[in-house]
Structure formats: structure tokens, C-alpha cells
Design an enzyme around this catalytic site. Structure first.
Site: not given
Ligand code: NAD
Ligand code: GLY
Length: 371
Positions: A121, A143, A185, A227, A237, A242, A246, A249, A253, A267
């Protein structure tokens, strides 16, 4: 090093931004890691580039690292990896007050955070974001989520980390395309409510992306502070504040859905195009000047991101993109709130957008000549 405090009620935490923090992870995490054993969840690319440095630093502080090295890529954010990773944490006898470390981009951060949210939990976790996108966005704010066959991020929880360590050095090994996607971003924070920061991006974005250390620290710390401010105001949100995060987005999306959430469009690349569309649609409605909307498109294009959806070579029409929007998780009782702009740095939530007007707008964008 810059330190930004995320002022969540009862659970404030720090985001530390600086060069070389991974090599100091043992010292930086002192006071958080209670036991010798430390579970670290990462992906194969990050482990290959940075695993030795993390291992050495934690060992030097008397820890034994237990690695879980997952395949890189969006498909890792799934039910199967969630179950397997939670079972792995249980096998390590992780307790509620223990910390799990997420070392990676948004994929690893979102999956690890969700595992931490449900393990017994809720146990604690530390975010060590290794992409620009994760440093300026996904690692901050709590998130967490996985994807399901019905769509992206449809199952998750709000679960705040105890600490975020953003080492600017990790951006050196990040592929350029990923760096650019994360930069979208950064620009977003300027467009939301900080016109001066947008102007800073115009002046400094290219040099920052080329690797200037001081500019990197400023861009990441300023984005994190933006942020943090928004999340502290509206953690779950609920007030609409918050939701401003987006921006870009909803359009983005729809483009990601049309391209099958594939590597055709990352993305952040979708967010960049989505912000241009939001600006141009705001101009079409007369809320923003065309000159300001084109200023947004110009900056996106000049750093090397695509600013025109015509460049995607899509074969669909605007109505098909609008149909994707109808599956957006922000749909609320039949209406889709849109983030529009009254100017650069003046984003607002509009609940009155007529989707039947969005389709012809997208038709005209799909047909817009590429310069
Ligand atoms: P990712 O985690 O897939 O990383 C992108 C690529 O870069 C991968 O191939 C990874 O292996 C590589 N990589 C990462 N760090 C590296 C480094 N230092 N050196 C070499 N390679 C490296 O993608 P991302 O763009 O970081 O994240 C996308 C994800 O984040 C999506 O799933 C999206 O939904 C999520 N997201 C979440 C939030 C949130 O608020 N939680 C906000 C925006 C996006
Ligand atoms: N990436 C959008 C949020 O964190 O609310």
C-alpha cells in the site's frame, strides 16, 4: 547545484539539479537509504551508460545494489512488468519505509513510481531522471502509470517521490532526438505562464541543446521550479491549474495515436507539434495574434523539432484526428477541455471548444505547405 523544493502539504521534497550527481548518489541519498540492500530499477540503455557509476558510488557508501534492468521502451510500462517488478521487490523484502530507486527516463520513473505506490500500500522511492523530459517533467509531481491495451497511462496513481536527483551529465549520452523531444516540455513552461522564459528559450535554447552546462542547469532548474509551483497548488489536478501542464497534449496525443504511439513520433515531438497547433487554433479563434502563434512555430522549427504536421506524411483527415481526441482521458461528460492561449505565457483552459470546428482546422494544417 540548484535545489528546488516541491511544497506538497505534509510531504515536501527536494529536486536537486547539478552536474555529476550520479557519481555522488551514495552521499546524496544519505538519510534516505536505511538498509545495506538498495533496489535500483533501470533500463538496458541507462544501465549500459551509467550503471557502473551508480554501483560504485552506492558501494562506496556501504550499499549492495540489486539491479532490475528492464527493456528500454514504452512497452515496458505494462501490466506484466508491473506484476513482475512488484514480485521482485517483495522477494527483496522491501518494506514501507524503504526506498526504491528509479534510474531512467519517464518509462522507468512511471513504472517504478507505480510499483512503489502499490507495494504494501505504498513504499518510498527516489527519482533519478536520465532524460531531459524526465528531468523537467515526469520525475516531478508524483504522476505514475502504466499503459494498457485501451490506451496510454490509463492505470496509475499519484505517489510523490522522496527525492529527485537530476544529473545534467547524463544528458551527454542521451540521443539528440530524445534531447529535442524533452526540450518541447521546457518550452511548454514558457508558453504556459512565463513569457520571459519563452524569450529566454528563443535566445538560449540552441546553445543549451548543444551542451552548454550553465544554460542546461538554468533550463532544467527553471522548468522544475515552474512544475513544482503548479503541482504544489493543485497536486491532484482538481482545480484546473495542473491541467495547464497538458498544453499541446490534446493535439499531440491525437497525433501520437494516429502514428500508433510508435517511434515515428516521440511523446515530446507530439507535444511540440501540439503546442504549435494550440497556438494556431487560438489565433483562428481570435484569442491570440497570428504573429505570436507563428513565433511559437518558428522557435520549435529552429531548434530542429517538426513544427508542421504536414511533415508527418499522415494519410488521415482532420476528422480522424478528432476521433482520437474523443478517447482522451481528459474527456469530461462529453466535452474535451482544451488548453488554448491568449498570448505567449497566457495559457488557459477552454471547455467550450467545438470539436466540429477543430476538424476543418486540422484539415487546413495537414494541407499547409512545408517551408
Ligand atoms: P524513455 O524513458 O523511454 O527514454 C527514452 C530513451 O532514452 C529510452 O530508449 C532510454 O533507454 C533512453 N535513455 C534514457 N536516459 C538515457 C541516457 N542518459 N543516456 C542514453 N539513453 C538514455 O522516455 P522519456 O521521454 O524519458 O519518457 C516518456 C514517458 O514518460 C512516457 O511513458 C510518458 O507517458 C511519461 N511521462 C510521464 C509524465 C508524468 O508526469 N509522470 C510526464 C510526461 C511523460
Ligand atoms: N505531465 C503533466 C503533469 O504532471 O501533470
Amino acid at each position: 547545484m540548484a535545489v528546488i523544493r516541491v511544497d506538497i502539504a505534509q510531504r515536501p521534497y527536494e529536486v536537486r539539479v547539478g552536474q555529476g550527481l550520479l557519481a555522488e548518489i551514495g552521499a546524496e541519498c544519505r538519510g534516505f537509504l536505511r538498509k545495506r540492500a538498495v533496489p535500483v530499477i533501470t533500463d538496458a540503455n541507462v544501465h549500459a551508460a551509467w550503471g557502473d557509476i551508480v554501483e560504485a558510488s552506492l558501494r562506496a557508501h556501504g550499499h549492495e545494489v540489486h539491479w532490475r534492468i528492464l527493456p528500454a521502451g514504452e512497452q515496458t510500462k505494462c501490466w506484466d512488468e508491473l506484476a513482475a517488478t512488484v514480485n521482485w521487490l517483495l522477494s527483496l523484502e522491501v518494506e514501507r519505509r524503504d526506498h526504491v530507486i528509479a534510474l531512467g527516463g519517464g518509462v522507468i520513473g512511471d513504472l517504478t513510481g507505480f510499483c512503489a505506490a502499490v507495494l504494501k500500500r505504498g513504499c518510498k522511492f527516489i527519482q533519478i531522471p536520465t532524460t531531459l523530459l524526465a528531468q523537467v517533467d515526469s520525475s516531478v509531481g508524483g504522476k505514475t502509470a502504466i499503459n494498457t491495451p485501451a490506451g496510454k497511462n490509463l492505470v496509475g496513481a499519484f505517489h510523490q517521490p522522496s527525492l529527485v536527483l537530476a544529473d545534467l551529465a547524463v544528458l551527454d549520452t542521451l540521443p539528440e532526438r530524445e534531447r529535442l523531444a524533452g526540450y518541447a516540455e521546457v518550452v511548454k513552461y514558457g508558453l504556459i505562464d512565463d513569457a520571459d522564459f519563452f524569450a529566454w528559450c528563443e535566445a538560449n535554447g540552441p546553445a543549451m541543446l548543444a551542451g552548454d552546462g550553465a544554460l542546461r542547469e538554468y533550463a532544467v532548474a527553471h522548468s522544475v521550479a515552474a512544475k513544482a509551483r503548479i503541482v504544489a497548488e493543485d497536486e491532484f489536478e482538481t482545480t484546473g491549474k495542473r491541467a495547464l501542464l497538458n498544453l499541446g497534449h490534446t493535439f499531440g496525443h491525437a497525433l501520437e495515436a494516429e502514428t500508433g504511439f510508435s517511434s515515428q513520433l516521440l511523446h515530446g515531438e507530439g507535444v511540440a507539434l501540439g503546442m504549435v497547433l494550440a497556438a494556431r487554433y487560438s489565433a483562428r479563434l481570435g484569442h491570440m495574434s497570428t504573429a505570436s502563434a507563428e513565433r511559437v512555430a518558428r522557435h520549435i522549427a529552429e531548434v530542429g523539432l517538426r513544427a508542421e504536421i504536414a511533415e508527418l506524411g499522415l494519410t488521415c483527415d482532420g476528422a480522424a484526428l478528432v476521433r482520437h481526441m474523443l478517447h482522451d482521458k481528459k474527456m469530461d461528460a462529453g466535452t474535451l477541455p482544451f488548453l488554448l492561449m491568449q498570448g505567449i505565457g497566457k495559457t488557459y483552459l477552454d471547455k467550450q471548444v467545438d470539436l466540429s470546428d477543430v476538424a476543418p482546422f486540422l484539415d487546413s494544417e495537414l494541407a499547409r505547405p512545408i517551408k
